[in-house]
Design a protein around this motif. Sequence first.
Motif, mmCIF file in Angstrom:
data_model
loop_
_atom_site.group_PDB
_atom_site.id
_atom_site.type_symbol
_atom_site.label_atom_id
_atom_site.label_comp_id
_atom_site.label_asym_id
_atom_site.label_seq_id
_atom_site.Cartn_x
_atom_site.Cartn_y
_atom_site.Cartn_z
ATOM 1 N N GLU A 35 -29.082 23.951 -26.543
ATOM 2 C CA GLU A 35 -28.260 24.089 -27.748
ATOM 3 C C GLU A 35 -28.364 22.853 -28.635
ATOM 4 O O GLU A 35 -28.412 22.963 -29.869
ATOM 5 N N LEU A 36 -28.401 21.662 -28.022
ATOM 6 C CA LEU A 36 -28.554 20.437 -28.809
ATOM 7 C C LEU A 36 -29.913 20.407 -29.510
ATOM 8 O O LEU A 36 -30.010 20.055 -30.690
ATOM 9 N N LEU A 37 -30.959 20.792 -28.784
ATOM 10 C CA LEU A 37 -32.293 20.833 -29.390
ATOM 11 C C LEU A 37 -32.341 21.864 -30.517
ATOM 12 O O LEU A 37 -32.989 21.646 -31.547
ATOM 13 N N ALA A 38 -31.648 22.982 -30.328
ATOM 14 C CA ALA A 38 -31.651 24.052 -31.329
ATOM 15 C C ALA A 38 -31.057 23.587 -32.653
ATOM 16 O O ALA A 38 -31.463 24.053 -33.723
ATOM 17 N N ILE A 39 -30.095 22.663 -32.595
ATOM 18 C CA ILE A 39 -29.509 22.139 -33.829
ATOM 19 C C ILE A 39 -30.563 21.392 -34.640
ATOM 20 O O ILE A 39 -30.607 21.482 -35.871
ATOM 21 N N PHE A 40 -31.437 20.659 -33.954
ATOM 22 C CA PHE A 40 -32.526 19.975 -34.651
ATOM 23 C C PHE A 40 -33.561 20.974 -35.172
ATOM 24 O O PHE A 40 -34.102 20.820 -36.263
ATOM 25 N N LEU A 41 -33.836 21.993 -34.382
ATOM 26 C CA LEU A 41 -34.836 22.981 -34.785
ATOM 27 C C LEU A 41 -34.360 23.801 -35.984
ATOM 28 O O LEU A 41 -35.148 24.205 -36.826
#
Length: 231
Positions: A35-41
Amino acid sequence: MKNTSLIFNSPVKKLKVMPREKLVVHGPQALTDAELLAIFLRIGVAGKSAIELADDMLLHFGGVKQVISATLQDFCAIKGLGLAKYAQFQAASELVKRAINQGFNAQTCFTEPTVVDQFLLANFEYSKHERFAGLFLNSKNHLIKFDYLFNGSINSAQVYPRTVAQYCLKHNAAAVIFAHNHPSGDIQPSESDIALTLQLKKTLALIDVKVLDHFVIGINQTFSMAGHQMI
């Protein structure tokens, strides 16, 4: 101020809470790595959401640290990732490193294993191959220089005591702390790791340089040989 409780009052949002809204309501600690990575993506690719793409990244690279440490070529090999996303991840990683390093200054004493642990986890770059480094200290155990000394293979790094001694003289060090990584993630030192440390300790004593510790670095954790009375 925006009423964030409305996020969860919507029938649509109750079905699927997006990472950004979840972070606002519950804080970043409540989010998974994906979920944290998805915010960057921000967005996914055809047939995959941002979270699904993030899951693919974690599975492919093996973890968050490996994602951040991936080369541009490896990063862009995953469909949907490119130079812009790579730059964003690298910038975020560097900001975190600088924030942590603000806690260290010229007067920081590197005699406590917890201090060295924090420094190494922030500054020792992830590698698929073994790397051997030294923290060169002055007579008050303040850091003079952090330097990578040797690069090796996937499971070993050839270390030459004479070269290490030259680095100590170059930096005018009174003491040194060694560190090397185990790409496997296993932080237990091998018999050869311990033997090498004792050999270096004996060699450097000839030029009045103390070996204070030797850390083995895994994935987000370290092992202090001195802390376990191995040297």
